[in-house]
Design an enzyme around this catalytic site. Structure first.
Site, PDB file in Angstrom:
ATOM      1  N   ASP A  39     -11.830  59.529  31.266  1.00 56.52           N
ATOM      2  CA  ASP A  39     -11.519  60.933  31.518  1.00 56.52           C
ATOM      3  C   ASP A  39     -10.329  61.104  32.457  1.00 56.52           C
ATOM      4  O   ASP A  39     -10.237  62.072  33.198  1.00 56.52           O
ATOM      5  CB  ASP A  39     -12.758  61.692  32.031  1.00 56.52           C
ATOM      6  CG  ASP A  39     -13.326  61.028  33.274  1.00 56.52           C
ATOM      7  OD1 ASP A  39     -12.761  60.004  33.697  1.00 56.52           O
ATOM      8  OD2 ASP A  39     -14.324  61.537  33.804  1.00 56.52           O
ATOM      9  N   HIS A 240      15.921  47.435  26.377  1.00 54.61           N
ATOM     10  CA  HIS A 240      14.827  48.294  26.862  1.00 54.61           C
ATOM     11  C   HIS A 240      13.778  47.488  27.625  1.00 54.61           C
ATOM     12  O   HIS A 240      12.581  47.747  27.506  1.00 54.61           O
ATOM     13  CB  HIS A 240      14.180  49.052  25.692  1.00 54.61           C
ATOM     14  CG  HIS A 240      15.069  50.120  25.131  1.00 54.61           C
ATOM     15  ND1 HIS A 240      14.857  50.698  23.893  1.00 54.61           N
ATOM     16  CD2 HIS A 240      16.185  50.706  25.635  1.00 54.61           C
ATOM     17  CE1 HIS A 240      15.811  51.590  23.667  1.00 54.61           C
ATOM     18  NE2 HIS A 240      16.626  51.622  24.700  1.00 54.61           N
ATOM     19  N   ASP A 257      18.388  50.383  35.539  1.00 53.89           N
ATOM     20  CA  ASP A 257      18.636  51.655  34.840  1.00 53.89           C
ATOM     21  C   ASP A 257      17.475  52.558  35.232  1.00 53.89           C
ATOM     22  O   ASP A 257      16.351  52.380  34.754  1.00 53.89           O
ATOM     23  CB  ASP A 257      18.677  51.404  33.332  1.00 53.89           C
ATOM     24  CG  ASP A 257      19.015  52.666  32.538  1.00 53.89           C
ATOM     25  OD1 ASP A 257      18.957  53.779  33.109  1.00 53.89           O
ATOM     26  OD2 ASP A 257      19.324  52.537  31.339  1.00 53.89           O
ATOM     27  N   ASP A 268      20.166  59.858  35.099  1.00 50.26           N
ATOM     28  CA  ASP A 268      20.126  58.599  34.344  1.00 50.26           C
ATOM     29  C   ASP A 268      21.282  57.722  34.827  1.00 50.26           C
ATOM     30  O   ASP A 268      22.429  57.941  34.449  1.00 50.26           O
ATOM     31  CB  ASP A 268      20.258  58.950  32.846  1.00 50.26           C
ATOM     32  CG  ASP A 268      20.159  57.738  31.938  1.00 50.26           C
ATOM     33  OD1 ASP A 268      19.864  56.639  32.434  1.00 50.26           O
ATOM     34  OD2 ASP A 268      20.381  57.905  30.721  1.00 50.26           O
ATOM     35  N   HIS A 347      25.199  49.168  21.672  1.00 46.57           N
ATOM     36  CA  HIS A 347      24.747  50.565  21.741  1.00 46.57           C
ATOM     37  C   HIS A 347      25.940  51.488  21.906  1.00 46.57           C
ATOM     38  O   HIS A 347      27.073  51.034  22.082  1.00 46.57           O
ATOM     39  CB  HIS A 347      23.715  50.763  22.863  1.00 46.57           C
ATOM     40  CG  HIS A 347      24.194  50.440  24.245  1.00 46.57           C
ATOM     41  ND1 HIS A 347      24.994  51.283  24.976  1.00 46.57           N
ATOM     42  CD2 HIS A 347      23.990  49.348  25.043  1.00 46.57           C
ATOM     43  CE1 HIS A 347      25.239  50.747  26.164  1.00 46.57           C
ATOM     44  NE2 HIS A 347      24.654  49.556  26.230  1.00 46.57           N
ATOM     45  N   HIS A 351      24.923  59.737  25.748  1.00 47.64           N
ATOM     46  CA  HIS A 351      24.066  60.721  25.069  1.00 47.64           C
ATOM     47  C   HIS A 351      24.082  61.985  25.907  1.00 47.64           C
ATOM     48  O   HIS A 351      24.425  61.944  27.101  1.00 47.64           O
ATOM     49  CB  HIS A 351      22.637  60.176  24.922  1.00 47.64           C
ATOM     50  CG  HIS A 351      22.067  59.593  26.186  1.00 47.64           C
ATOM     51  ND1 HIS A 351      21.486  60.366  27.167  1.00 47.64           N
ATOM     52  CD2 HIS A 351      22.043  58.326  26.660  1.00 47.64           C
ATOM     53  CE1 HIS A 351      21.106  59.586  28.165  1.00 47.64           C
ATOM     54  NE2 HIS A 351      21.447  58.338  27.898  1.00 47.64           N
ATOM     55  N   HIS A 358      17.375  61.814  26.807  1.00 54.80           N
ATOM     56  CA  HIS A 358      18.223  61.884  25.605  1.00 54.80           C
ATOM     57  C   HIS A 358      18.097  63.329  25.162  1.00 54.80           C
ATOM     58  O   HIS A 358      17.188  63.686  24.418  1.00 54.80           O
ATOM     59  CB  HIS A 358      17.741  60.912  24.528  1.00 54.80           C
ATOM     60  CG  HIS A 358      17.980  59.480  24.916  1.00 54.80           C
ATOM     61  ND1 HIS A 358      17.636  58.413  24.136  1.00 54.80           N
ATOM     62  CD2 HIS A 358      18.541  58.932  26.029  1.00 54.80           C
ATOM     63  CE1 HIS A 358      17.968  57.284  24.736  1.00 54.80           C
ATOM     64  NE2 HIS A 358      18.518  57.571  25.889  1.00 54.80           N
ATOM     65  N   GLU A 381      28.047  55.149  29.574  1.00 58.92           N
ATOM     66  CA  GLU A 381      27.309  53.941  29.925  1.00 58.92           C
ATOM     67  C   GLU A 381      27.673  52.722  29.073  1.00 58.92           C
ATOM     68  O   GLU A 381      26.837  52.190  28.351  1.00 58.92           O
ATOM     69  CB  GLU A 381      25.805  54.207  29.822  1.00 58.92           C
ATOM     70  CG  GLU A 381      25.343  54.878  28.527  1.00 58.92           C
ATOM     71  CD  GLU A 381      23.824  55.049  28.502  1.00 58.92           C
ATOM     72  OE1 GLU A 381      23.118  54.054  28.707  1.00 58.92           O
ATOM     73  OE2 GLU A 381      23.354  56.177  28.274  1.00 58.92           O
ATOM     74  N   TYR A 385      26.388  42.442  27.034  1.00 55.83           N
ATOM     75  CA  TYR A 385      25.144  41.654  27.095  1.00 55.83           C
ATOM     76  C   TYR A 385      25.404  40.337  26.379  1.00 55.83           C
ATOM     77  O   TYR A 385      25.607  40.316  25.158  1.00 55.83           O
ATOM     78  CB  TYR A 385      24.006  42.435  26.426  1.00 55.83           C
ATOM     79  CG  TYR A 385      23.990  43.884  26.884  1.00 55.83           C
ATOM     80  CD1 TYR A 385      23.327  44.266  28.053  1.00 55.83           C
ATOM     81  CD2 TYR A 385      24.690  44.866  26.176  1.00 55.83           C
ATOM     82  CE1 TYR A 385      23.361  45.595  28.487  1.00 55.83           C
ATOM     83  CE2 TYR A 385      24.725  46.181  26.599  1.00 55.83           C
ATOM     84  CZ  TYR A 385      24.063  46.538  27.759  1.00 55.83           C
ATOM     85  OH  TYR A 385      24.106  47.849  28.178  1.00 55.83           O
ATOM     86  N   ARG A 402      25.501  46.794  32.627  1.00 53.81           N
ATOM     87  CA  ARG A 402      25.739  48.162  32.158  1.00 53.81           C
ATOM     88  C   ARG A 402      26.067  48.989  33.395  1.00 53.81           C
ATOM     89  O   ARG A 402      25.511  48.752  34.480  1.00 53.81           O
ATOM     90  CB  ARG A 402      24.505  48.724  31.434  1.00 53.81           C
ATOM     91  CG  ARG A 402      24.693  50.159  30.954  1.00 53.81           C
ATOM     92  CD  ARG A 402      23.674  50.610  29.896  1.00 53.81           C
ATOM     93  NE  ARG A 402      22.290  50.626  30.352  1.00 53.81           N
ATOM     94  CZ  ARG A 402      21.379  49.718  30.066  1.00 53.81           C
ATOM     95  NH1 ARG A 402      21.698  48.698  29.285  1.00 53.81           N
ATOM     96  NH2 ARG A 402      20.153  49.791  30.534  1.00 53.81           N
ATOM     97  N   GLU A 404      26.381  53.088  34.318  1.00 52.39           N
ATOM     98  CA  GLU A 404      26.087  54.393  33.710  1.00 52.39           C
ATOM     99  C   GLU A 404      26.164  55.503  34.737  1.00 52.39           C
ATOM    100  O   GLU A 404      25.538  55.434  35.798  1.00 52.39           O
ATOM    101  CB  GLU A 404      24.669  54.363  33.111  1.00 52.39           C
ATOM    102  CG  GLU A 404      24.220  55.704  32.562  1.00 52.39           C
ATOM    103  CD  GLU A 404      22.883  55.644  31.839  1.00 52.39           C
ATOM    104  OE1 GLU A 404      22.049  54.774  32.183  1.00 52.39           O
ATOM    105  OE2 GLU A 404      22.669  56.468  30.939  1.00 52.39           O
TER     106      GLU A 404
HETATM  107  N1  GLY Z   1      17.870  55.199  30.440  1.00 54.27           N
HETATM  108  C1  GLY Z   1      17.982  55.535  29.094  1.00 54.27           C
HETATM  109  C2  GLY Z   1      19.355  55.464  28.633  1.00 54.27           C
HETATM  110  O1  GLY Z   1      20.225  55.036  29.364  1.00 54.27           O
HETATM  111  O2  GLY Z   1      19.673  55.869  27.547  1.00 54.27           O
HETATM  112 MN    MN Z   2      21.477  56.780  29.344  1.00 53.96          MN
HETATM  113 MN    MN Z   3      20.022  54.832  31.486  1.00 51.90          MN
END
Ligand code: GLY
Ligand code: MN
Ligand code: MN
Length: 435
Positions: A39, A240, A257, A268, A347, A351, A358, A381, A385, A402, A404
């Site tokens: 619960d 991820h 991240d 982000d 990638h 976004h 996102h 970003e 890699y 990365r 960002e």
């Molecule tokens: N943290 C999610 C992205 O960078 O898209």
């Molecule tokens: Mn992002």
């Molecule tokens: Mn991110």
């Protein structure tokens, strides 16, 4: 002009949506509570569309908007309940909610289906988020109305997804939204700085994650906007990665991240820095390329340019960098044409960012990348890699980087909302050395 109160702002957004409809009825439910086990529930998070139009954060709530000659804005929500409020806390109840949040009327949520039959009658179009839990329920209401055809009441003939209209509204942030996003960005910058100050070889990824969460929470941002990625060494090459349970080794990089959610808005940020506080020569070579790619992408994030311009700008710098590092062969044009860069950068460069990390909003309009316009917020970003491979110089293996930032498009350029998070090699090494 008087500054707008929160209520006036939400009332104005509802009016704007009614004007865009401009006839029919919209049904916009908030998110359900979700059980975690037994619960206990996951922390409650309202639906972003619902909250954007209401500022109302209680579960079991539905917003009804009627557009046309006699517009109405109606809330269905939980009734006051003295016993439940002892256990779970305050609830507004329909009467106070209507007054406080500026609705024309409010009713107990239990009356929704019955009232909907009334409210939907003779409305030409039903707007709602198509494709979710509400499909069956709303079709049933429409069937109930159709059964009344002989009494002269008509059911909506058309059904449209209300998100077509709402996504476009949410893509352009107003001043109120930008001020919250600035505050969220600032807290997340502090958290990244704290992580840099804290990190030492021998710690575990989750210890650094705890520092991030501490910094978010102590500024009133109780939740991260998404699960934090705290990825040491090779883990950074898993895009991820959220295990966050490995030991941080001397000589490795740490990719974080992480961003907080504040007042329903996301931040982000990604930063990558050496666990021991000093970049090795190879790490620095790759880092400077990603940093230059990010600078080129941010410079391209301005009005007149399209959504895709920052990505294209980053790709050109990365492609040249990958050639210099002997990761890719041939000319920049050849690397871009063959997409051989995708082995190391798979990638896109960003976004939309807003209530959702996102965020909503089309990236193409009429088949073309849409122009960037003042009020849009996006992330920038780029990354690199490098997984172990015979074709890759050995000193680059397992480097994952990365960088960002969150960028607001302004009338003549852009504003980086996350500027305060250390980013150059010099800044990072200084923070890690002195603090
Ligand atoms: N943290 C999610 C992205 O960078 O898209
Ligand atoms: Mn992002
Ligand atoms: Mn991110």
């Amino acid at each position: 002009m008087q500054p707008m109160t929160d209520t006036a702002l939400y009332v104005q957004r509802r009016k704007h949506l009614q004007q865009k409809m401009p006839y029919g009825i919209a049904v916009i439910p908030t998110a359900p509570e979700v059980a975690r086990n037994a619960d206990t529930h996951y922390d409650y998070r309202h639906d972003s569309h619902f909250y954007y139009l209401s500022g109302f954060a209680e579960p079991e709530s539905v917003l009804i908007l009627i557009a046309g000659d006699e517009p109405q804005s109606i809330l269905f929500c939980r009734e006051k309940n003295a016993e439940r409020e002892v256990w779970d806390g305050f609830r507004y109840g329909p009467d106070v909610a209507a007054e406080r949040f500026g609705f024309d009327a409010a009713y107990p949520i239990e009356l929704l289906d019955e009232k909907l039959v009334e409210l939907m009658g003779n409305q030409p179009t039903l707007f709602y988020p198509i494709g979710g839990d509400w499909d069956v329920r709303l079709i049933k209401v429409r069937e109930a109305l159709k059964a009344k055809a002989r009494t002269g009441i008509q059911a909506p003939n058309a059904i449209r997804d209300v998100r077509e209209l709402l996504n476009e509204m949410r893509l352009f942030k107003d001043e109120h939204e930008v001020s919250i996003m600035r505050a969220a960005a600032q807290i997340s910058c502090e958290a990244h700085r704290r992580a840099m100050r804290f990190t030492r070889p021998g710690q575990y990824e989750y210890e650094v994650e705890a520092e991030l969460l501490h910094e978010f929470c102590r500024h009133g941002a109780r939740h991260p906007a998404y699960t934090s990625i705290v990825a040491g060494g090779a883990n950074a090459c898993t895009l991820h990665y959220v295990g966050n349970n490995a030991c941080l080794n001397e000589g490795d990089l740490l990719l974080i991240d992480a961003g907080c959610e504040l007042g329903g808005y996301a931040s982000d940020i990604t930063r990558t820095f050496p666990v021991n506080g000093r970049f090795s020569a190879a790490q620095k070579d790759v880092y400077e390329i990603v940093l230059a790619a990010q600078a080129a992408a941010i410079a391209a994030a301005r009005p007149v340019n399209t959504w895709n311009a920052p990505h294209e700008a980053a790709l050109r710098v990365l492609a040249q960098g990958f050639i210099d590092l002997k990761l890719c062969k041939g000319s920049v044009e050849a690397v871009l044409e063959s997409e051989s860069y995708k082995q190391f950068y798979m990638h896109r460069t960003g976004h939309w960012l807003g209530m959702d990390v996102h965020d909503v909003g089309e990236y193409k309009v009429g088949g073309n990348w849409r122009p960037l316009q003042s009020g849009m917020v996006l992330t920038v970003e780029p990354g690199c890699y490098i997984r172990p491979s015979d074709s890759v110089p050995r000193d680059l293996w397992n480097i994952g980087i990365r960088i960002e930032d969150d960028v607001l498009i302004t009338s003549n350029g852009s504003e980086v909302l996350t500027q305060a998070a250390p980013k150059t090699v010099k800044e990072i090494e200084e923070v890690m050395r002195h603090e």
